[in-house]
Design a protein around this motif. Sequence first.
Motif, PDB file in Angstrom:
ATOM      1  N   GLN A  52       0.825  -1.210   0.000  1.00  0.00           N
ATOM      2  CA  GLN A  52       0.000   0.000   0.000  1.00  0.00           C
ATOM      3  C   GLN A  52       0.860   1.261   0.000  1.00  0.00           C
ATOM      4  O   GLN A  52       0.562   2.224  -0.709  1.00  0.00           O
ATOM      5  N   ARG A  53       1.948   1.246   0.786  1.00  0.00           N
ATOM      6  CA  ARG A  53       2.852   2.408   0.786  1.00  0.00           C
ATOM      7  C   ARG A  53       3.509   2.590  -0.572  1.00  0.00           C
ATOM      8  O   ARG A  53       3.656   3.717  -1.066  1.00  0.00           O
ATOM      9  N   ALA A  54       3.895   1.487  -1.201  1.00  0.00           N
ATOM     10  CA  ALA A  54       4.529   1.573  -2.512  1.00  0.00           C
ATOM     11  C   ALA A  54       3.556   2.123  -3.548  1.00  0.00           C
ATOM     12  O   ALA A  54       3.922   2.965  -4.374  1.00  0.00           O
ATOM     13  N   ALA A  55       2.314   1.655  -3.503  1.00  0.00           N
ATOM     14  CA  ALA A  55       1.307   2.145  -4.449  1.00  0.00           C
ATOM     15  C   ALA A  55       1.034   3.626  -4.222  1.00  0.00           C
ATOM     16  O   ALA A  55       0.874   4.392  -5.180  1.00  0.00           O
ATOM     17  N   ALA A  56       0.964   4.044  -2.964  1.00  0.00           N
ATOM     18  CA  ALA A  56       0.729   5.450  -2.674  1.00  0.00           C
ATOM     19  C   ALA A  56       1.862   6.317  -3.202  1.00  0.00           C
ATOM     20  O   ALA A  56       1.619   7.391  -3.779  1.00  0.00           O
ATOM     21  N   LYS A  57       3.110   5.872  -3.053  1.00  0.00           N
ATOM     22  CA  LYS A  57       4.246   6.624  -3.595  1.00  0.00           C
ATOM     23  C   LYS A  57       4.198   6.666  -5.115  1.00  0.00           C
ATOM     24  O   LYS A  57       4.479   7.671  -5.754  1.00  0.00           O
ATOM     25  N   ARG A  58       3.859   5.512  -5.719  1.00  0.00           N
ATOM     26  CA  ARG A  58       3.857   5.411  -7.169  1.00  0.00           C
ATOM     27  C   ARG A  58       2.805   6.310  -7.803  1.00  0.00           C
ATOM     28  O   ARG A  58       3.024   6.904  -8.841  1.00  0.00           O
ATOM     29  N   TRP A  59       1.644   6.413  -7.180  1.00  0.00           N
ATOM     30  CA  TRP A  59       0.533   7.166  -7.764  1.00  0.00           C
ATOM     31  C   TRP A  59       0.380   8.566  -7.164  1.00  0.00           C
ATOM     32  O   TRP A  59      -0.602   9.242  -7.459  1.00  0.00           O
ATOM     33  N   LYS A  60       1.323   8.976  -6.341  1.00  0.00           N
ATOM     34  CA  LYS A  60       1.258  10.303  -5.716  1.00  0.00           C
ATOM     35  C   LYS A  60       1.344  11.398  -6.780  1.00  0.00           C
ATOM     36  O   LYS A  60       2.151  11.335  -7.699  1.00  0.00           O
ATOM     37  N   ARG A  61       0.499  12.392  -6.641  1.00  0.00           N
ATOM     38  CA  ARG A  61       0.524  13.536  -7.551  1.00  0.00           C
ATOM     39  C   ARG A  61       1.309  14.658  -6.926  1.00  0.00           C
ATOM     40  O   ARG A  61       1.192  14.927  -5.743  1.00  0.00           O
ATOM     41  N   ASP A  62       2.106  15.340  -7.742  1.00  0.00           N
ATOM     42  CA  ASP A  62       2.894  16.466  -7.232  1.00  0.00           C
ATOM     43  C   ASP A  62       2.173  17.769  -7.401  1.00  0.00           C
ATOM     44  O   ASP A  62       1.441  18.036  -8.264  1.00  0.00           O
TER      45      ASP A  62
END
Length: 77
Positions: free
Chosen positions: A67-77
Amino acid sequence: MANKDRPRDVNQLAKLIADIATGEESNDQPENTKNPAAVALGRLGGLKGGKARASSLTPEQRKEIAQRAAAKRWKRD
């Protein structure tokens, strides 16, 4: 694999190629100085590392990591 000693700039690379073609510069590649036994040993550890870590984690821990990896991967800047 690209040679790290080659320039990335197109004009500098063209000059280097011209120098090699005219004999002003040599095109010698550095020889491989790695110990083959050490390379094989490092590869063995790398091949089993992820599987060994995954087998030691609980399903909840794996889920949290995913879940943490997915959140980092799909995080918008």
